[in-house]
Design an enzyme around this catalytic site. Structure first.
Site, PDB file in Angstrom:
ATOM      1  N   TYR A 194       2.614 -11.727  -3.498  1.00 15.22           N
ATOM      2  CA  TYR A 194       2.987 -10.727  -4.493  1.00 15.22           C
ATOM      3  C   TYR A 194       4.258 -10.020  -4.018  1.00 15.22           C
ATOM      4  O   TYR A 194       4.356  -9.649  -2.835  1.00 15.22           O
ATOM      5  CB  TYR A 194       1.829  -9.730  -4.649  1.00 15.22           C
ATOM      6  CG  TYR A 194       2.155  -8.568  -5.534  1.00 15.22           C
ATOM      7  CD1 TYR A 194       2.304  -8.745  -6.901  1.00 15.22           C
ATOM      8  CD2 TYR A 194       2.314  -7.293  -5.009  1.00 15.22           C
ATOM      9  CE1 TYR A 194       2.617  -7.676  -7.725  1.00 15.22           C
ATOM     10  CE2 TYR A 194       2.611  -6.216  -5.827  1.00 15.22           C
ATOM     11  CZ  TYR A 194       2.774  -6.410  -7.188  1.00 15.22           C
ATOM     12  OH  TYR A 194       3.080  -5.352  -7.987  1.00 15.22           O
ATOM     13  N   ASP A 254      -6.110 -11.411  -0.150  1.00 18.99           N
ATOM     14  CA  ASP A 254      -5.860 -10.691  -1.401  1.00 18.99           C
ATOM     15  C   ASP A 254      -6.563 -11.490  -2.506  1.00 18.99           C
ATOM     16  O   ASP A 254      -6.140 -12.588  -2.860  1.00 18.99           O
ATOM     17  CB  ASP A 254      -4.348 -10.597  -1.643  1.00 18.99           C
ATOM     18  CG  ASP A 254      -4.001  -9.800  -2.901  1.00 18.99           C
ATOM     19  OD1 ASP A 254      -4.848  -9.724  -3.819  1.00 18.99           O
ATOM     20  OD2 ASP A 254      -2.875  -9.274  -2.979  1.00 18.99           O
ATOM     21  N   ARG A 258     -10.879  14.360  -1.584  1.00 16.44           N
ATOM     22  CA  ARG A 258     -10.115  13.320  -0.879  1.00 16.44           C
ATOM     23  C   ARG A 258     -11.046  12.554   0.051  1.00 16.44           C
ATOM     24  O   ARG A 258     -10.969  11.334   0.174  1.00 16.44           O
ATOM     25  CB  ARG A 258      -8.939  13.915  -0.081  1.00 16.44           C
ATOM     26  CG  ARG A 258      -8.286  12.892   0.839  1.00 16.44           C
ATOM     27  CD  ARG A 258      -6.907  13.269   1.393  1.00 16.44           C
ATOM     28  NE  ARG A 258      -6.737  14.671   1.671  1.00 16.44           N
ATOM     29  CZ  ARG A 258      -7.301  15.313   2.714  1.00 16.44           C
ATOM     30  NH1 ARG A 258      -8.066  14.664   3.573  1.00 16.44           N
ATOM     31  NH2 ARG A 258      -7.093  16.605   2.882  1.00 16.44           N
ATOM     32  N   LYS A 283      -5.772  -5.099 -12.024  1.00 16.06           N
ATOM     33  CA  LYS A 283      -5.714  -6.392 -12.701  1.00 16.06           C
ATOM     34  C   LYS A 283      -7.082  -6.750 -13.293  1.00 16.06           C
ATOM     35  O   LYS A 283      -7.558  -6.053 -14.156  1.00 16.06           O
ATOM     36  CB  LYS A 283      -5.182  -7.451 -11.722  1.00 16.06           C
ATOM     37  CG  LYS A 283      -3.971  -6.973 -10.895  1.00 16.06           C
ATOM     38  CD  LYS A 283      -2.717  -6.728 -11.711  1.00 16.06           C
ATOM     39  CE  LYS A 283      -1.602  -5.993 -10.963  1.00 16.06           C
ATOM     40  NZ  LYS A 283      -1.170  -6.591  -9.703  1.00 16.06           N
TER      41      LYS A 283
HETATM   42  C1  LIG Z   1      -0.495  -6.189  -8.524  1.00 13.44           C
HETATM   43  C2  LIG Z   1      -0.803  -6.839  -7.248  1.00 13.44           C
HETATM   44  C3  LIG Z   1      -0.800  -6.110  -6.041  1.00 13.44           C
HETATM   45  C4  LIG Z   1      -0.383  -4.655  -5.964  1.00 13.44           C
HETATM   46  O1  LIG Z   1      -1.261  -3.826  -6.646  1.00 13.44           O
HETATM   47  P1  LIG Z   1      -0.830  -2.464  -7.395  1.00 13.44           P
HETATM   48  O2  LIG Z   1      -2.094  -2.001  -8.002  1.00 13.44           O
HETATM   49  O3  LIG Z   1       0.232  -2.820  -8.392  1.00 13.44           O
HETATM   50  O4  LIG Z   1      -0.298  -1.542  -6.346  1.00 13.44           O
HETATM   51  C5  LIG Z   1      -1.166  -6.773  -4.881  1.00 13.44           C
HETATM   52  N1  LIG Z   1      -1.506  -8.083  -4.903  1.00 13.44           N
HETATM   53  C6  LIG Z   1      -1.495  -8.808  -6.034  1.00 13.44           C
HETATM   54  C7  LIG Z   1      -1.876 -10.252  -5.984  1.00 13.44           C
HETATM   55  C8  LIG Z   1      -1.151  -8.222  -7.239  1.00 13.44           C
HETATM   56  O5  LIG Z   1      -1.128  -8.966  -8.354  1.00 13.44           O
END
Ligand SMILES: *Cc1c(COP(=O)(O)O)cnc(C)c1O
Length: 386
Positions: free
Chosen positions: A109, A181, A56, A206
């Site tokens: 998001y 983000d 961890r 992603k």
């Molecule tokens: C998918 C996404 C998230 C969240 O991420 P997870 O891996 O699904 O927890 C946050 N910001 C954006 C822009 C996303 O597309």
């Protein structure tokens, strides 16, 4: 363990493949092994080998990914989490205390909005929603209690563009932190820390992972003190990326540059078709000259990425029907993989924003354009539009 990479002299494509990827000291394996292990033999009490004591706290496969992430975003430190939302949760609980306030985008998001609206708000953290593409609106939303401005650019799903450098200036003079983000752009297309942001957030699920086979998240910062506080909370809260998940993201990142180039090229060809299609009323893509954020995007991004949203002339049912008829574009949530995806944000990814300031148009369709043949993708969309 070292996390210092701000001085890596190599180009992005080289860093993507080599940063953190040192040959295994034991065998010479050129790919970091999956250290599927929880604990480490100590050479006498407290005699840790390479700083590893419990997975961890640190795991060598995760360290490889974290060093790579830091090198790609140009930060001092990268931290890898079990999901994008786990990374966001760690960030918010590190930065904020009851009574604090955050400015969030009116086009975030859905899960990020839910985290603020349903979870963090219960702990006495307040937020205001602002159009972050409008600096005056962000300025007006600041309060004496504001601790952070949260930005998504390009945003999900409306592909709005925020001028990162401009907001960094506003954040700096207000003494608050700017969080970006960077999931939609990836560090190949956009470098928020270099533009003045304090924290970069990723859902590595992603484009970073890129193959729709892993869920993960990341935070990257350059400030040494903040890096230590985040690392402390990452360990104290424990939502870390497991070794195999870290390995998959690290593997995906090696092809990030070539994938992003192809995603962007394919998306450009598809917008050319969509903008002249009689059943499409509006195409949202920052690469289009008529997009309100086009100039800013051209300035702060290397290319415009693989995400496109469009509105269907005949309304919600027609938009849903387009999603249902697509074949090569798989109907599904998520984005950023090599395979193309299609979805209806109002009923799928952004259903949790219904009735809020972040509600999305009901006639909207979102595409995550993959790296298949653009001709095949165009043919599929044309039949789906009917
Ligand atoms: C998918 C996404 C998230 C969240 O991420 P997870 O891996 O699904 O927890 C946050 N910001 C954006 C822009 C996303 O597309």
């Amino acid at each position: 363990m070292t996390h210092q990479h701000t001085s890596d002299p190599h180009h992005f494509e080289t860093r993507a493949i080599h940063a953190g990827n040192t040959a295994d000291p034991l065998t010479g394996a050129v790919v970091p092994p999956i250290y599927q292990v929880s604990t480490y033999k100590q050479d006498g009490v407290g005699g840790l080998r390479g700083g590893y004591e419990y997975s961890r706290s640190a795991n060598p496969t995760r360290t490889a990914l974290e060093e790579n992430l830091a090198a790609l975003e140009g930060g001092r430190r990268g931290l890898a989490f079990a999901s994008g939302l786990a990374a966001e949760d760690c960030l918010l609980r590190t930065l904020l205390a009851p009574g604090d306030h955050v400015v969030i985008p009116n086009d975030a998001y859905g899960g990020t909005f839910r985290l603020f609206a349903k979870v963090v708000s219960r702990w006495g953290v307040d937020f205001s929603v602002a159009d972050t593409s409008d600096p005056a609106a962000v300025q007006a939303a600041l309060t004496p209690r504001t601790k952070a401005i949260w930005v998504e650019t390009p945003s999900n799903p409306l592909l709005n563009i925020t001028d990162i450098a401009q907001l960094a200036g506003i954040a700096r003079s207000a003494g608050v932190r700017l969080v970006v983000d960077n999931t939609f752009a990836s560090p190949y297309l956009q470098q928020p820390l270099a533009l003045g942001a304090d924290v970069v957030v990723h859902s590595t699920t992603k484009y970073m992972g890129g193959h729709s086979d892993v869920v993960g998240g990341a935070l990257i910062v350059d400030d040494a003190e903040l890096a230590d506080e985040l690392a402390y909370h990452q360990n104290a809260m424990g939502a870390v990326a497991g070794p195999f998940d870290a390995w998959l993201v690290l593997r995906g990142i090696k092809t990030l540059a070539v994938r992003m180039d192809r995603h962007s090229e394919n998306a450009t060809r598809i917008t050319e078709m969509l903008t002249s299609h009689p059943r499409v009323s509006k195409v949202l893509y920052p690469g289009l000259p008529e997009h309100p954020g086009h100039e800013v995007a051209a300035k702060q991004m290397k290319a415009f990425g693989g995400m496109i949203s469009f509105q269907v002339k005949d309304g919600e049912e027609a938009a849903v029907a387009v999603c249902d008829r697509a074949k090569l574009f798989t109907l599904g949530e998520s984005l950023g993989g090599v395979e193309s995806l299609i979805e209806h944000p109002g009923r799928m990814t952004h259903a949790s924003a219904a009735g809020s300031a972040l509600e999305v148009p009901s006639d909207l369709v979102r595409l995550s354009v993959g790296i298949e043949s653009a001709d095949d993708l165009l043919a599929d969309l044309q039949q789906a539009l009917g």
